[in-house]
Design a protein around this motif. Structure first.
Motif, PDB file in Angstrom:
ATOM      1  N   UNK A 176      43.929  41.406  32.671  1.00  0.00           N
ATOM      2  CA  UNK A 176      44.256  42.829  32.689  1.00  0.00           C
ATOM      3  C   UNK A 176      43.230  43.651  31.909  1.00  0.00           C
ATOM      4  N   UNK A 177      42.534  43.011  30.977  1.00  0.00           N
ATOM      5  CA  UNK A 177      41.603  43.722  30.105  1.00  0.00           C
ATOM      6  C   UNK A 177      40.139  43.558  30.510  1.00  0.00           C
ATOM      7  N   UNK A 178      39.861  42.723  31.485  1.00  0.00           N
ATOM      8  CA  UNK A 178      38.458  42.488  31.863  1.00  0.00           C
ATOM      9  C   UNK A 178      37.742  43.779  32.251  1.00  0.00           C
ATOM     10  N   UNK A 179      38.336  44.666  33.075  1.00  0.00           N
ATOM     11  CA  UNK A 179      37.615  45.911  33.389  1.00  0.00           C
ATOM     12  C   UNK A 179      37.292  46.740  32.136  1.00  0.00           C
ATOM     13  N   UNK A 180      38.216  46.774  31.185  1.00  0.00           N
ATOM     14  CA  UNK A 180      37.974  47.523  29.948  1.00  0.00           C
ATOM     15  C   UNK A 180      36.912  46.845  29.083  1.00  0.00           C
ATOM     16  N   UNK A 181      36.850  45.521  29.116  1.00  0.00           N
ATOM     17  CA  UNK A 181      35.820  44.794  28.382  1.00  0.00           C
ATOM     18  C   UNK A 181      34.448  45.146  28.949  1.00  0.00           C
ATOM     19  N   UNK A 182      34.332  45.186  30.272  1.00  0.00           N
ATOM     20  CA  UNK A 182      33.051  45.559  30.877  1.00  0.00           C
ATOM     21  C   UNK A 182      32.690  47.007  30.529  1.00  0.00           C
ATOM     22  N   UNK A 183      33.674  47.874  30.492  1.00  0.00           N
ATOM     23  CA  UNK A 183      33.439  49.262  30.098  1.00  0.00           C
ATOM     24  C   UNK A 183      32.965  49.331  28.642  1.00  0.00           C
ATOM     25  N   UNK A 184      33.606  48.571  27.756  1.00  0.00           N
ATOM     26  CA  UNK A 184      33.224  48.502  26.344  1.00  0.00           C
ATOM     27  C   UNK A 184      31.760  48.055  26.224  1.00  0.00           C
ATOM     28  N   UNK A 185      31.353  47.160  27.132  1.00  0.00           N
ATOM     29  CA  UNK A 185      29.969  46.649  27.146  1.00  0.00           C
ATOM     30  C   UNK A 185      28.995  47.605  27.824  1.00  0.00           C
ATOM     31  N   UNK A 186      29.498  48.724  28.332  1.00  0.00           N
ATOM     32  CA  UNK A 186      28.622  49.678  29.009  1.00  0.00           C
ATOM     33  C   UNK A 186      28.209  49.257  30.396  1.00  0.00           C
ATOM     34  N   UNK A 187      29.027  48.400  31.009  1.00  0.00           N
ATOM     35  CA  UNK A 187      28.686  47.901  32.332  1.00  0.00           C
ATOM     36  C   UNK A 187      29.578  48.576  33.350  1.00  0.00           C
TER      37      UNK A 187
END
Length: 187
Positions: A176-187
């Motif tokens: 559930x958090x993978x999209x937010x993790x990529x956003x946090x990484x600037x991806x």
């Protein structure tokens, strides 16, 4: 260009559910070449040498670390000025893993190895005294049966935190958090 360096936990591997979930999300965005997840050595100094070799070759990456990988991510983040997502991280790794001294088996590969008191001492030497909280996003589930989530909440008290009821050490809601993790990484 940015990317992600995923650091798996003790007795884990790049085949873990969380590592594969991030790898798949990166591939879906056409960024598979910017995802790095080495099979970390059980020997802490060697594991950090592996990670630092990737950072030296690829430049700054966002760290994602689970369990012991979260401990490693903290050490690397402070050493190299990087951002990190910590998933049910080991806070006092040398204490958490002291009971595991002896023969161990990787849960994914079946590889057997010896975890020693020297390895515990290496972890203790990697303790980070001062944190820059703006570098971190802490993801913990209160139902973690392996590590006390409250230690992580206290350790990263001024960082961004997501604390969820229930769950377990695997962090059951990770996908559930993978999209937010990529956003946090600037991806």
């Amino acid at each position: 260009m940015s990317g992600i360096l995923y650091l798996h936990g003790f007795r884990s591997s790049p085949a873990s559910f969380k590592a594969r979930a991030v790898a798949e999300a990166m591939a879906a965005r056409g960024l598979q070449e910017r995802f790095f997840c080495p099979a970390l050595s059980h020997e802490p100094r060697q594991a950090m040498a592996q990670a630092e070799a990737i950072l030296a070759a690829e430049g700054p990456l966002t760290l994602v670390g689970s369990s012991l990988g979260g401990f490693y991510a903290t050490w690397l983040a402070e050493r190299h000025g990087l951002r990190a997502v910590l998933v049910n991280p080991a806070v006092l790794a040398h204490l958490s893993l002291a009971d595991y001294v002896g023969p161990q088996t990787n849960l994914y590969t079946g590889e057997e190895f010896q975890f020693t008191r020297e390895h515990v001492a290496q972890l203790q030497a990697m303790e980070v005294a001062d944190l820059r909280p703006e570098r971190y996003w802490l993801l913990v589930e209160e139902g973690d049966e392996v590590l006390d989530y409250r230690q992580a909440v206290a350790r990263y008290r001024d960082a961004r935190q997501t604390v969820l009821a229930g769950g377990d050490h695997s962090f059951t809601r990770f996908v559930d958090f993978v999209p937010q993790i990529l956003e946090f990484a600037g991806l």
